[in-house]
Design a protein around this motif. Structure first.
Motif, PDB file in Angstrom:
ATOM      1  N   GLU A 159      -1.201   3.564  11.375  1.00 37.80           N
ATOM      2  CA  GLU A 159      -0.567   3.085  10.141  1.00 37.80           C
ATOM      3  C   GLU A 159      -0.014   4.264   9.328  1.00 37.80           C
ATOM      4  O   GLU A 159      -0.583   4.630   8.304  1.00 37.80           O
ATOM      5  CB  GLU A 159      -1.589   2.347   9.277  1.00 37.80           C
ATOM      6  CG  GLU A 159      -2.233   1.148   9.925  1.00 37.80           C
ATOM      7  CD  GLU A 159      -3.315   0.563   9.038  1.00 37.80           C
ATOM      8  OE1 GLU A 159      -3.002   0.182   7.895  1.00 37.80           O
ATOM      9  OE2 GLU A 159      -4.469   0.505   9.494  1.00 37.80           O
ATOM     10  N   PRO A 160       1.088   4.851   9.760  1.00 38.57           N
ATOM     11  CA  PRO A 160       1.597   6.037   9.059  1.00 38.57           C
ATOM     12  C   PRO A 160       1.990   5.793   7.607  1.00 38.57           C
ATOM     13  O   PRO A 160       1.994   6.729   6.811  1.00 38.57           O
ATOM     14  CB  PRO A 160       2.808   6.463   9.887  1.00 38.57           C
ATOM     15  CG  PRO A 160       3.093   5.358  10.825  1.00 38.57           C
ATOM     16  CD  PRO A 160       1.880   4.494  10.916  1.00 38.57           C
ATOM     17  N   GLU A 161       2.285   4.567   7.245  1.00 41.24           N
ATOM     18  CA  GLU A 161       2.719   4.276   5.877  1.00 41.24           C
ATOM     19  C   GLU A 161       1.573   3.849   4.962  1.00 41.24           C
ATOM     20  O   GLU A 161       1.819   3.407   3.836  1.00 41.24           O
ATOM     21  CB  GLU A 161       3.810   3.204   5.889  1.00 41.24           C
ATOM     22  CG  GLU A 161       5.089   3.679   6.549  1.00 41.24           C
ATOM     23  CD  GLU A 161       6.193   2.647   6.529  1.00 41.24           C
ATOM     24  OE1 GLU A 161       6.005   1.560   5.959  1.00 41.24           O
ATOM     25  OE2 GLU A 161       7.259   2.923   7.093  1.00 41.24           O
ATOM     26  N   SER A 220      -1.169   3.800   2.189  1.00 41.69           N
ATOM     27  CA  SER A 220      -1.260   4.534   0.922  1.00 41.69           C
ATOM     28  C   SER A 220      -2.577   5.305   0.877  1.00 41.69           C
ATOM     29  O   SER A 220      -3.538   4.970   1.587  1.00 41.69           O
ATOM     30  CB  SER A 220      -1.200   3.563  -0.261  1.00 41.69           C
ATOM     31  OG  SER A 220      -2.382   2.782  -0.326  1.00 41.69           O
ATOM     32  N   ASN A 258       9.126  11.304   2.610  1.00 37.73           N
ATOM     33  CA  ASN A 258       9.741  10.030   2.271  1.00 37.73           C
ATOM     34  C   ASN A 258      10.680   9.629   3.393  1.00 37.73           C
ATOM     35  O   ASN A 258      11.466  10.433   3.871  1.00 37.73           O
ATOM     36  CB  ASN A 258      10.529  10.147   0.959  1.00 37.73           C
ATOM     37  CG  ASN A 258       9.612  10.341  -0.219  1.00 37.73           C
ATOM     38  OD1 ASN A 258       8.531   9.769  -0.274  1.00 37.73           O
ATOM     39  ND2 ASN A 258      10.032  11.158  -1.163  1.00 37.73           N
ATOM     40  N   ARG A 267      13.218   2.836   4.488  1.00 36.52           N
ATOM     41  CA  ARG A 267      12.738   1.585   5.071  1.00 36.52           C
ATOM     42  C   ARG A 267      13.907   0.618   5.170  1.00 36.52           C
ATOM     43  O   ARG A 267      14.969   0.841   4.607  1.00 36.52           O
ATOM     44  CB  ARG A 267      11.642   0.986   4.190  1.00 36.52           C
ATOM     45  CG  ARG A 267      10.394   1.864   4.145  1.00 36.52           C
ATOM     46  CD  ARG A 267       9.272   1.175   3.459  1.00 36.52           C
ATOM     47  NE  ARG A 267       8.780   0.118   4.334  1.00 36.52           N
ATOM     48  CZ  ARG A 267       8.107  -0.920   3.908  1.00 36.52           C
ATOM     49  NH1 ARG A 267       7.835  -1.088   2.643  1.00 36.52           N
ATOM     50  NH2 ARG A 267       7.681  -1.833   4.747  1.00 36.52           N
ATOM     51  N   LYS A 272       9.906   5.199   1.354  1.00 40.51           N
ATOM     52  CA  LYS A 272       8.493   4.936   1.563  1.00 40.51           C
ATOM     53  C   LYS A 272       7.840   6.221   2.038  1.00 40.51           C
ATOM     54  O   LYS A 272       8.367   6.921   2.886  1.00 40.51           O
ATOM     55  CB  LYS A 272       8.324   3.824   2.611  1.00 40.51           C
ATOM     56  CG  LYS A 272       6.904   3.484   2.944  1.00 40.51           C
ATOM     57  CD  LYS A 272       6.224   2.750   1.807  1.00 40.51           C
ATOM     58  CE  LYS A 272       4.829   2.357   2.230  1.00 40.51           C
ATOM     59  NZ  LYS A 272       4.053   1.812   1.166  1.00 40.51           N
ATOM     60  N   TYR A 273       6.678   6.531   1.478  1.00 41.62           N
ATOM     61  CA  TYR A 273       5.942   7.719   1.873  1.00 41.62           C
ATOM     62  C   TYR A 273       5.202   7.432   3.171  1.00 41.62           C
ATOM     63  O   TYR A 273       4.645   6.350   3.343  1.00 41.62           O
ATOM     64  CB  TYR A 273       4.933   8.069   0.769  1.00 41.62           C
ATOM     65  CG  TYR A 273       4.682   9.547   0.662  1.00 41.62           C
ATOM     66  CD1 TYR A 273       5.682  10.425   0.292  1.00 41.62           C
ATOM     67  CD2 TYR A 273       3.433  10.071   0.938  1.00 41.62           C
ATOM     68  CE1 TYR A 273       5.456  11.784   0.174  1.00 41.62           C
ATOM     69  CE2 TYR A 273       3.189  11.431   0.828  1.00 41.62           C
ATOM     70  CZ  TYR A 273       4.204  12.274   0.454  1.00 41.62           C
ATOM     71  OH  TYR A 273       3.971  13.618   0.348  1.00 41.62           O
ATOM     72  N   ALA A 274       5.202   8.362   4.092  1.00 49.60           N
ATOM     73  CA  ALA A 274       4.508   8.171   5.364  1.00 49.60           C
ATOM     74  C   ALA A 274       3.886   9.483   5.812  1.00 49.60           C
ATOM     75  O   ALA A 274       4.353  10.561   5.464  1.00 49.60           O
ATOM     76  CB  ALA A 274       5.479   7.662   6.426  1.00 49.60           C
ATOM     77  N   TYR A 275       2.807   9.362   6.554  1.00 49.01           N
ATOM     78  CA  TYR A 275       2.114  10.512   7.145  1.00 49.01           C
ATOM     79  C   TYR A 275       2.280  10.404   8.652  1.00 49.01           C
ATOM     80  O   TYR A 275       1.886   9.413   9.262  1.00 49.01           O
ATOM     81  CB  TYR A 275       0.625  10.484   6.792  1.00 49.01           C
ATOM     82  CG  TYR A 275       0.361  10.577   5.318  1.00 49.01           C
ATOM     83  CD1 TYR A 275       0.330  11.806   4.674  1.00 49.01           C
ATOM     84  CD2 TYR A 275       0.154   9.432   4.555  1.00 49.01           C
ATOM     85  CE1 TYR A 275       0.099  11.902   3.311  1.00 49.01           C
ATOM     86  CE2 TYR A 275      -0.082   9.520   3.193  1.00 49.01           C
ATOM     87  CZ  TYR A 275      -0.110  10.746   2.583  1.00 49.01           C
ATOM     88  OH  TYR A 275      -0.348  10.844   1.235  1.00 49.01           O
TER      89      TYR A 275
END
Length: 113
Positions: free
Chosen positions: A18-20, A22, A54, A57, A63-66
């Motif tokens: 789940e890279p997105e 929070s 960022n 989407r 959207k912030y993602a890791y």
């Protein structure tokens, strides 16, 4: 494996799936404070195991993602190997202990019966 390494492995697994997610949801999933989750993420960023940014989407919102880096993928695999090896050693030790306890009970059951 240290508690920190265990936490890093858990985070890497979650971010891989789940890279997105929070930071708040990550903290909830880990059962830790938001500050602790932030601290652990910064450690993984510092090691180069994840990158954050960022990304666009479909709804044209940022959207912030890791994302796991190649180093992060290697670290996740190594931490998984270490964790599995430790659990296998614990399993063998537990199995020996159970067999020993059963043998002890068997001696006492046969002596008393």
């Amino acid at each position: 494996m240290t508690p920190s390494e265990q936490a890093h492995l858990h985070i890497l697994k979650i971010l891989d799936a789940e890279p997105e997610i929070s930071q708040r949801k990550l903290a909830e999933r880990l059962g830790i404070s938001l500050g602790k989750a932030n601290y652990l993420l910064k450690a993984l960023l510092g090691k180069g195991h994840i990158k954050a940014g960022n990304f666009m989407r479909a709804e044209n919102k940022l959207k912030y993602a890791y994302l796991l880096t190649p180093e992060g993928i290697k670290a996740k695999l190594q931490l998984t190997r270490d964790y599995l090896a430790r659990k296998e050693r614990e399993y063998v030790a537990m199995k020996v202990e159970i067999e020993s306890m059963r043998a002890e009970l068997g001696k006492h059951d046969n002596a008393g019966g």
